[in-house]
Structures are given as structure tokens and as C-alpha cells.
Design a protein around this motif. Structure first.
Motif, PDB file in Angstrom:
ATOM      1  N   ILE A 174       0.872  -1.170   0.000  1.00 24.90           N
ATOM      2  CA  ILE A 174       0.000   0.000   0.000  1.00 24.90           C
ATOM      3  C   ILE A 174       0.913   1.225   0.000  1.00 24.90           C
ATOM      4  N   LEU A 175       0.770   2.061  -1.016  1.00 27.40           N
ATOM      5  CA  LEU A 175       1.486   3.345  -1.040  1.00 27.40           C
ATOM      6  C   LEU A 175       0.482   4.400  -0.585  1.00 27.40           C
ATOM      7  N   TYR A 176       0.920   5.324   0.212  1.00 27.47           N
ATOM      8  CA  TYR A 176      -0.058   6.308   0.686  1.00 27.47           C
ATOM      9  C   TYR A 176       0.501   7.715   0.702  1.00 27.47           C
ATOM     10  N   ASN A 177      -0.453   8.648   0.623  1.00 29.79           N
ATOM     11  CA  ASN A 177      -0.169  10.073   0.607  1.00 29.79           C
ATOM     12  C   ASN A 177       0.016  10.498   2.067  1.00 29.79           C
ATOM     13  N   ALA A 178       1.274  10.602   2.495  1.00 31.65           N
ATOM     14  CA  ALA A 178       1.556  10.807   3.924  1.00 31.65           C
ATOM     15  C   ALA A 178       0.996  12.131   4.443  1.00 31.65           C
ATOM     16  N   PRO A 179       1.146  13.274   3.727  1.00 31.55           N
ATOM     17  CA  PRO A 179       0.588  14.524   4.251  1.00 31.55           C
ATOM     18  C   PRO A 179      -0.937  14.480   4.379  1.00 31.55           C
ATOM     19  N   THR A 185      -5.726  12.016  10.127  1.00 22.62           N
ATOM     20  CA  THR A 185      -5.603  11.202  11.350  1.00 22.62           C
ATOM     21  C   THR A 185      -4.576  11.736  12.343  1.00 22.62           C
ATOM     22  N   ASP A 186      -3.870  12.777  11.998  1.00 28.88           N
ATOM     23  CA  ASP A 186      -2.757  13.268  12.838  1.00 28.88           C
ATOM     24  C   ASP A 186      -1.620  12.256  12.939  1.00 28.88           C
ATOM     25  N   SER A 187      -1.570  11.345  12.047  1.00 28.60           N
ATOM     26  CA  SER A 187      -0.492  10.336  12.082  1.00 28.60           C
ATOM     27  C   SER A 187      -0.054  10.061  10.645  1.00 28.60           C
ATOM     28  N   THR A 188       1.193   9.643  10.490  1.00 34.08           N
ATOM     29  CA  THR A 188       1.627   9.270   9.131  1.00 34.08           C
ATOM     30  C   THR A 188       1.863   7.768   9.023  1.00 34.08           C
ATOM     31  N   ALA A 189       1.420   7.041  10.029  1.00 34.33           N
ATOM     32  CA  ALA A 189       1.607   5.577   9.985  1.00 34.33           C
ATOM     33  C   ALA A 189       0.298   4.898   9.626  1.00 34.33           C
ATOM     34  N   GLN A 192      -1.955  -1.398  11.559  1.00 34.74           N
ATOM     35  CA  GLN A 192      -1.285  -2.702  11.519  1.00 34.74           C
ATOM     36  C   GLN A 192      -2.263  -3.845  11.254  1.00 34.74           C
ATOM     37  N   THR A 193      -3.530  -3.656  11.617  1.00 42.08           N
ATOM     38  CA  THR A 193      -4.478  -4.770  11.463  1.00 42.08           C
ATOM     39  C   THR A 193      -5.603  -4.385  10.517  1.00 42.08           C
ATOM     40  N   TYR A 194      -6.289  -5.439  10.051  1.00 42.78           N
ATOM     41  CA  TYR A 194      -7.381  -5.213   9.107  1.00 42.78           C
ATOM     42  C   TYR A 194      -8.498  -4.379   9.734  1.00 42.78           C
ATOM     43  N   ALA A 195      -8.822  -4.703  10.990  1.00 48.24           N
ATOM     44  CA  ALA A 195      -9.909  -3.970  11.660  1.00 48.24           C
ATOM     45  C   ALA A 195      -9.565  -2.482  11.733  1.00 48.24           C
ATOM     46  N   GLN A 196      -8.309  -2.182  12.021  1.00 43.78           N
ATOM     47  CA  GLN A 196      -7.890  -0.771  12.081  1.00 43.78           C
ATOM     48  C   GLN A 196      -7.930  -0.129  10.692  1.00 43.78           C
ATOM     49  N   LEU A 197      -7.632  -0.914   9.666  1.00 41.73           N
ATOM     50  CA  LEU A 197      -7.681  -0.386   8.292  1.00 41.73           C
ATOM     51  C   LEU A 197      -9.107   0.033   7.934  1.00 41.73           C
ATOM     52  N   ILE A 198     -10.074  -0.810   8.302  1.00 41.89           N
ATOM     53  CA  ILE A 198     -11.472  -0.472   8.008  1.00 41.89           C
ATOM     54  C   ILE A 198     -11.880   0.792   8.790  1.00 41.89           C
ATOM     55  N   GLU A 199     -11.389   0.876  10.010  1.00 42.97           N
ATOM     56  CA  GLU A 199     -11.677   2.068  10.819  1.00 42.97           C
ATOM     57  C   GLU A 199     -11.104   3.318  10.130  1.00 42.97           C
ATOM     58  N   LEU A 200      -9.905   3.188   9.603  1.00 43.08           N
ATOM     59  CA  LEU A 200      -9.277   4.309   8.884  1.00 43.08           C
ATOM     60  C   LEU A 200     -10.122   4.689   7.658  1.00 43.08           C
ATOM     61  N   CYS A 201     -10.586   3.696   6.931  1.00 43.42           N
ATOM     62  CA  CYS A 201     -11.389   3.969   5.734  1.00 43.42           C
ATOM     63  C   CYS A 201     -12.639   4.768   6.127  1.00 43.42           C
ATOM     64  N   ARG A 202     -13.233   4.396   7.249  1.00 41.04           N
ATOM     65  CA  ARG A 202     -14.432   5.127   7.702  1.00 41.04           C
ATOM     66  C   ARG A 202     -14.083   6.574   8.050  1.00 41.04           C
ATOM     67  N   ARG A 203     -12.941   6.756   8.664  1.00 47.21           N
ATOM     68  CA  ARG A 203     -12.523   8.127   9.025  1.00 47.21           C
ATOM     69  C   ARG A 203     -12.307   8.959   7.762  1.00 47.21           C
ATOM     70  N   SER A 308      -7.284  10.167  -3.568  1.00 51.90           N
ATOM     71  CA  SER A 308      -7.345   8.994  -2.692  1.00 51.90           C
ATOM     72  C   SER A 308      -6.164   9.056  -1.735  1.00 51.90           C
ATOM     73  N   VAL A 309      -6.334   8.408  -0.594  1.00 52.04           N
ATOM     74  CA  VAL A 309      -5.238   8.388   0.379  1.00 52.04           C
ATOM     75  C   VAL A 309      -4.263   7.259   0.050  1.00 52.04           C
ATOM     76  N   MET A 310      -4.808   6.136  -0.436  1.00 53.87           N
ATOM     77  CA  MET A 310      -3.963   4.946  -0.633  1.00 53.87           C
ATOM     78  C   MET A 310      -4.080   4.402  -2.057  1.00 53.87           C
ATOM     79  N   LEU A 311      -2.999   3.739  -2.458  1.00 60.73           N
ATOM     80  CA  LEU A 311      -2.972   3.045  -3.749  1.00 60.73           C
ATOM     81  C   LEU A 311      -2.256   1.722  -3.512  1.00 60.73           C
TER      82      LEU A 311
END
Lengths: 539, 234
Positions: A174-179, A185-189, A192-203, A308-311
């Protein structure tokens, strides 16, 4: 004018033209005391036209020429679309460069390799002198590559020879637009887990709505979606994967899924299969509608334009992407599912291993190369630790040689060593027409109003017959191959008077190795044939 | 009497030369047949002609190297093209020259076909028949293939773990030439030994696999299995 005078004038004109040409060549060659270039010229033909790659190769060339002033290396870059024609015409005409990039996917590559490329098996069995003074000193050159040269371009299984030296290691990240991620999210990381990824997508979705910005979590295309969904679908089905390997080898071949299906050992209503498709649908939500009809360049454009944030992309494309944008691109592995995931965890063992990731961008030696010795020496330098350090640092490609340091941002690109099988999604439909029967129905899964039942309602009916057709075709082709092999094998026996050595199998020659391969191949074909006959009435 | 002596002398001198000439001719005919069959453009008419030539060669000099090779090739073509599991050429080769490498290879080919033939024969009967036929296979290279084939067949026909393990261990001991096949056999030995309660053999095989195939996709799962059977990775 008499014919005699005419002839004399013509000869005189010819002499004047010849004289002028000779004078011009001499003038250029000896201008101001300069002499002609007496260096040995080695030409390298390739189709690596990505941004920064030619510069990286040139940096290695510059260092090599500094060490060997008597040699001049010239790149011959060719666009990838024209490269197959270039390869064939140059090789057939005998005008090919000394070194050429190999493309295993080119039609007739094995034939080209057999006729026009020199096997380098003996060369890669020896230590590489350019590794002297490094931790790789004294090791067989082949073993200093991360994949041991076991990739389809470097090694021809059909010809049983090594032909290529790879420049990089592949993989998907996954390549992502860090800025942009930091803004949301106030984070550039990345999580780590799928559940957190889905949470990020919702945000990200919520951010897009509140800020009225047209941003989606993933830049969508058919290929990037499959890159994302394939390992996650496979993780959900890891326990099923090992259960299906009833031959106790702990692995499945492309055809084993279909055979197991016809034997009734799995079906599309298995809970983990349904969950896998449910997960794919969940991920589809976070890409633009209609993504499955888009191609890679569409997704790249979305990502570069900040839509998009991720590719999800091949790691060899990172250099190209970085060259086209002014925002920071970071990389991360696809977050893994864990055994304790409340929805998907039951069939999960762990992350997908990338231990057998293959190296790419292989350069081969042309048979009868005018500067063979210099070409071999340059390949040795390029495929050494010092050479690869230069190439990798400039190209941003993951090095193919062991122990080459990479910058911190590239660390997440390195293949994940520990982990389990992860090709279920990619292999489930075998290698034949069933791939299209399954793959062409995904719009039923991803589309609005669609879903798991809509997809399975169709492929439940079509998968079995399609696999049966493919497997029958495979049996026919295998039988045809046996028929072709048989006289060749007997010819080899007659040629070598292949008496097996009394000392045992270890000393047996190529003939008995080929016989053994054929016996394994034939047994597999006969088993397939028997299963097809035993399951004639299955779906 | 003197004439008879002269005739015998002449026969003694020319006999070997004539036999050598015959052998060379037979070999040339065989080489030509093999070359034509290898051609991608060989048509049905050519194939029929070559098979007739091979049959003639086998009939004319059945015990020479060329005759035996012709019989083997004819048998194989019958197996592959006509689906005959045990062609008559193989039956006669096995009874007349059981030690010849091509006869032993023929035995392995017959075993493979018997193990997976369609028909009413029970799996137990097929396996027993294959074991029986396998006794003639003595060349190490082919013996190894025989053991691999039997190991896989015992698994295929009802997951009969103990005989499968016995055969696969025998194959491994003889030395499997293909790295991919050897990796599979080491995993199979580990799994079958674990499932039949032989932790020592399972641990040995798993460790050998981990050491010899460090880039294999099965590293992690084999480490897990090794830990489950009480061992530690190398």
C-alpha cells in the motif's frame, strides 16, 4: 557524348565522392590530434524506461568504467511495447547488443533463450569476484541473490539453465499520501491490522463528507483491487487451504482447487469462502464506484491528484510515482488479519509469507556476443553487492542481492519472510478458462444491489463445469506433451548409452533426472484423469 | 573336408563383421525413427510408417540394443496414444530382459498406469499388484521413482499412511534428483510420521526440509508443525 567519355566521367565522379568521404572520416577521426575510441564497447538493450532507472544503471556503468577504462558500456533503451520485436529482429539478424533484458512473458522466450542466449549456469555456480571483501565473498554467486535466481526470467525450467541476472525484487504494497493521511488522522503511519484499516477507511469517508473534499480511501482499478483483496481473501481461507492438501505436501497446485471441488471437498458455501467474498465486498465500498472497469493508470492518476489516500501497487512502480509528485509517498504492507478477529478470524493462521518473492528485471548474455568477456564482467559487477548498492540507491528499487542496505522508507517494501500460504484467491480458478468464468462475475459482488449471494448464485453453477473442461484440456495437453517427450527421451538414452551408475541415484545423469520428472508428471496426469472419471456426476 | 574347413573359417571371419554391419544398420533405422518422431511436423502417415518400421526392427533383432529400444518405444506409443496400460511389447521385455534399464522403466510405466487405471479393480488390489510388479525394479534411479509413485498412490487411495510413509522414506534414502519433488517428499514424511505418532522421524524430516529449502513457502507452517511435534527449528 560518346559512351567511353560518359564512362570515364562516371568513374571520375565516383573517385571524387570516395575521396571526399575518406577525407571527411579522417578529419573527424584525427581532429586536433584526437585518436579513435579504442575502448571495447559493450551494449546493453533493455526496456526499463521508468523514471530514474536509466540514471541508476548509468551510475553503475560510470563506476564500472572508472574501474575498467578500457571498456565502454552503452545503454540501448527500447520502449516495452516495441521490445519483443526489437529482441527478435536483432537476435535473428545477428546485430543484437551483447546484453539483453529477458522478458519471460514474451511469446517464444524459451525458444529465443535456447537459440540466442548463452546459458550462464557455470558462471553463477562460481563466486563473484566483485563480492570480495564483502560478507558475500566466496559464496556461490547464485546464492547471493535473494531469490537464488529461481525466477522465470533468470532460470528456464524447460532448458534447465540459468540465463539472467536480476536487478530488483518485486512485491505489492500500500502506497499512501503521507501529508493527506496526517491531515485526516494526525499520524503518518498506516494501521497494523485489518480492523484498524477499516476504521481508517471510515474516518477518511467522514473527512471527505465534513470537509467536502472528493477523497476516497483507495484509488481503484481492477488490478489494484485484486492486489488488495487477494491476500486478505486467502488469509481468511488459510485453514481450508491446508485442509485441502490431502496429499500431505502442505501445498496446492493451481489445478488442485478444481480437483478438490469436483471431489466435493469444498464448495462455495463453506463459511470461510463466503467470509472471504464478504471481505472483498467490504473493501470494494472504499473505492470509487465502477473501479473494476478502471485500469492501473486511472488509479495512479486518482492517487497523484490527491483524490485517494492509498494506492495498492507493485513496488517497482514506486520510483515512477515518486518522480511524478511533490507530496511524500510512504509505503506499508497490507494490514494482516489476525486469529482473534471477531468476524474473519476463524480460518486465519497469520500473515501471508513473501519468502519466495521473485526477482525481476533480468539481464541475459547474448550468445556469440562480440565483447563476451567484458559483458560477463559487467554483469558480475552489476550483480555484486557494490554494484547493487549503487543501482538500488539511485533507482529506489529493492535490491536483488542479499545484504544491500536500503533507506528507511524502503524497509516496508522488503518481502515479509514469516507467514503462511496466500494465493487462494488468485489460484482458485486454476489456469484455464474458469478464471474468466469466475473473474467476469465480480461486478455481481461489487456492484450496488449485489453481494455474496448474487455472485455465488452464478459461479456455483458455472465453476464446476468450467473446471472440468479446463482439467480435461490439461489432461489432453499433458498426454500430448508426453508423446512429444518420449522420442526425445529415448534419443537421449541412445546418445548417452545411459547406463545408470552403480553408485546410486546421486551420480545419475541428466537422462534419469528427466525420466524422474516425466514419471512425476505422468502420475499427476493419470490421477487427474481418474478423478475426472470418478466425479463424472459431480456439479 | 578341406572345403568345409575353408567355409567355416570364412564364416568365422565374416560373421562378426556382418553382425556389426547389421547392428549399425538397425541403429541407423532406430535413430531415424526417433528423429522423425521428434519432429513437430510429423503427420499421421509418417507416424504409421515409423511404427511399422519400429515393429519390423523389433521383430528382426529383438535382443539387440536397437531392438529392445524399438520395443520400448512402440510400447510407450501404445500407452500414450491408445491408452493401453500394459502393452504386449512391455510384457515381453519384462519377461525376457528384466534387468535391462528400458525394461525396468517399462515396469514403472506399467505400474503408474495400473495405479490410476479406470475400472472396477479395488484400490487395494491395484496397490498389491503394483507392489508385486515393483519387485523387478532394481535400478536405484527407477527404484526411487517407484517408491515415490507408491507413496503417493497409498495416500491417494484412502490415505493409507503407514505404507505411504515406508515408501516415501525409501525414496528419500535413495536420493530424489528433483529439488521440488524432494521438498514435497520431506514434508510428506514429516506429516505422515507426525500423524502416525513417530515424532522422531517427523522432527528429522521437518528439520531437513527447513535447512535444505530456506526459501520455500512452507517454512512457517513446517516450523509450526515441528513445534507441535515437540521439536525446535534448526
Amino acid at each position: 557524348m560518346s559512351p567511353r567519355l560518359k564512362s570515364t566521367l562516371l568513374w571520375a565522379l565516383l573517385a571524387v565522392v570516395f575521396g571526399l568521404c575518406t577525407w571527411h572520416v579522417a578529419r573527424v577521426s584525427f581532429r586536433k590530434g584526437a585518436t579513435v575510441d579504442h575502448r571495447r564497447v559493450v551494449r546493453v538493450g533493455h526496456f526499463m524506461l521508468h523514471s530514474g532507472i536509466r540514471d541508476a544503471l548509468q551510475a553503475v556503468i560510470d563506476e564500472y568504467e572508472r574501474r575498467h577504462p578500457e571498456v565502454h558500456i552503452v545503454q540501448v533503451p527500447v520502449p516495452d511495447r516495441a521490445y519483443p520485436q526489437f529482441l527478435r529482429t536483432q537476435l535473428v539478424a545477428g546485430t543484437a547488443p551483447d546484453i539483453l533484458q529477458i522478458g519471460a512473458h514474451f511469446t517464444g522466450m524459451d525458444e529465443l533463450r535456447a537459440r540466442y542466449f548463452e546459458p550462464i549456469s557455470a558462471i553463477v555456480e562460481e563466486p563473484n569476484p566483485y563480492n570480495a571483501g564483502t560478507p558475500l565473498a566466496g559464496r556461490r554467486w547464485r546464492d547471493t541473490f535473494l531469490d537464488g535466481l529461481e525466477n522465470g526470467e533468470a532460470y528456464s525450467a524447460a532448458l534447465r539453465h540459468y540465463y539472467g541476472i536480476p536487478l530488483a525484487v518485486g512485491g505489492v504494497r500500500i502506497l499512501y499520501n503521507a501529508p493527506l493521511l496526517r491531515r485526516i488522522t494526525d499520524s503518518t503511519a498506516l494501521p497494523q491490522t485489518y480492523a484498524q484499516l477499516i476504521e481508517l477507511c471510515r474516518r477518511i469517508e467522514s473527512f471527505a463528507q465534513t470537509q467536502a473534499q472528493p477523497v476516497v480511501p483507495f484509488a481503484g482499478s481492477r488490478l489494484s483491487a485484486l492486489f488488495l483483496m487477494s491476500p486478505l481473501f486467502s488469509i481468511v481461507n488459510q485453514r481450508l487451504y491446508y485442509d485441502l492438501a490431502t496429499d500431505h505436501t502442505l501445498r496446492l497446485t493451481d489445478w488442485d482447487y478444481g480437483l478438490a471441488y469436483l471431489q466435493g471437498r469444498w464448495n462455495f458455501d463453506r463459511p470461510s469462502i463466503r467470509l472471504g467474498y464478504a471481505l472483498a465486498r467490504e473493501l470494494a465500498r472504499y473505492q470509487k464506484p465502477g473501479f473494476y472497469q478502471l485500469n492501473t493508470s486511472d488509479a495512479t492518476l486518482q492517487f497523484l491528484q490527491g483524490q485517494s489516500v492509498m494506492l495498492v501497487s507493485h513496488v517497482l512502480d514506486v520510483t515512477n510515482l515518486k518522480a511524478q509528485t511533490d507530496f511524500e509517498i510512504a509505503a506499508a504492507p497490507i494490514p494482516a488479519l489476525t486469529r482473534d478477529d471477531p468476524v474473519y478470524g476463524e480460518g486465519v493462521l497469520g500473515p501471508v509469507t513473501e519468502i519466495d518473492t521473485k526477482a525481476a528485471a533480468n539481464l541475459g548474455l547474448v550468445r556469440g556476443a562480440p565483447q563476451r568477456e567484458a559483458a560477463v564482467d559487467f554483469l558480475r559487477f552489476l550483480g555484486s553487492k557494490p554494484g547493487m548498492e549503487i543501482f538500488s540507491a539511485r533507482s529506489n528499487w529493492l535490491p536483488s542481492v542479499e545484504g544491500v542496505a536500503v533507506p528507511a522508507w524502503m524497509e516496508p517494501l522488503r518481502p515479509q519472510q514469516a507467514g503462511y500460504a496466500g494465493r487462494f484467491f488468485a489460484e482458485i480458478a486454476g489456469k484455464g478458462d474458469a478464471r474468466f468464468v469466475v473473474g467476469n462475475q465480480y461486478h455481481l459482488l461489487f456492484g450496488q444491489g449485489g453481494g455474496v449471494d448474487a455472485l455465488l448464485g452464478v459461479i456455483r453453477e458455472s465453476y464446476g463445469p468450467a473446471m472440468r473442461t479446463d482439467l480435461m484440456k490439461d489432461v489432453r495437453e499433458s498426454n500430448h506433451n508426453l508423446r512429444r517427450q518420449e522420442p526425445a527421451l529415448l534419443g537421449a538414452y541412445l546418445a548417452t548409452e545411459a547406463a545408470p551408475p552403480a553408485a546410486g541415484r546421486a551420480e545419475a545423469g541428466g537422462f534419469w533426472r528427466d525420466v524422474s520428472s516425466q514419471n512425476g508428471y505422468e502420475a499427476r496426469m493419470l490421477r487427474t484423469q481418474l478423478i475426472l472419471s470418478q466425479t463424472n456426476n459431480s456439479p | 573336408m578341406r572345403q568345409l574347413v575353408c567355409f567355416a573359417l570364412a564364416l568365422g571371419l565374416t560373421g562378426p563383421a556382418l553382425r556389426a554391419a547389421d547392428a549399425a544398420t538397425a541403429r541407423a533405422r532406430l535413430d531415424a525413427a526417433v528423429a522423425v518422431l521428434q519432429s513437430p511436423a510429423v503427420g499421421e502417415e509418417d507416424s504409421r510408417r515409423i511404427r511399422a518400421d519400429l515393429a519390423a526392427l523389433a521383430a528382426e533383432s529383438p535382443v539387440t540394443e536397437s531392438g529392445i529400444a524399438a520395443r520400448y518405444l512402440l510400447g510407450r506409443l501404445r500407452q500414450i496414444e491408445e491408452g493401453i496400460g500394459e502393452p504386449p511389447e512391455f510384457t515381453s521385455l519384462l519377461s525376457e530382459h528384466p534387468q535391462h534399464p528400458l525394461a525396468q522403466l517399462a515396469a514403472v510405466k506399467v505400474i503408474l498406469r495400473r495405479l490410476y487405471a479406470e475400472g472396477p479393480e479395488t484400490p487395494g488390489a491395484r496397490l498389491q499388484a503394483a507392489e508385486q510388479l515393483g519387485r523387478v525394479v532394481t535400478l536405484a534411479a527407477l527404484r526411487c521413482d517407484f517408491h515415490q509413485a507408491m507413496g503417493d498412490a497409498y495416500i491417494f487411495h484412502g490415505d493409507r499412511r503407514e505404507p505411504a510413509l515406508r515408501h516415501l522414506r525409501a525414496a528419500e534414502a535413495l536420493g530424489i534428483p528433483s529439488a521440488a519433488a524432494r521438498a514435497n517428499v520431506l514434508v510428506q514424511i514429516g506429516e505422515l510420521a507426525r500423524l502416525t505418532g513417530d515424532g522422531a522421524v517427523a522432527g528429522w524430516s521437518y528439520r531437513k526440509f527447513l535447512a535444505d529449502f530456506p526459501r520455500d513457502l512452507r517454512q512457517q507452517i513446517v516450523r509450526d508443525r515441528l513445534a507441535d511435534s515437540g521439536g525446535s527449528a534448526p
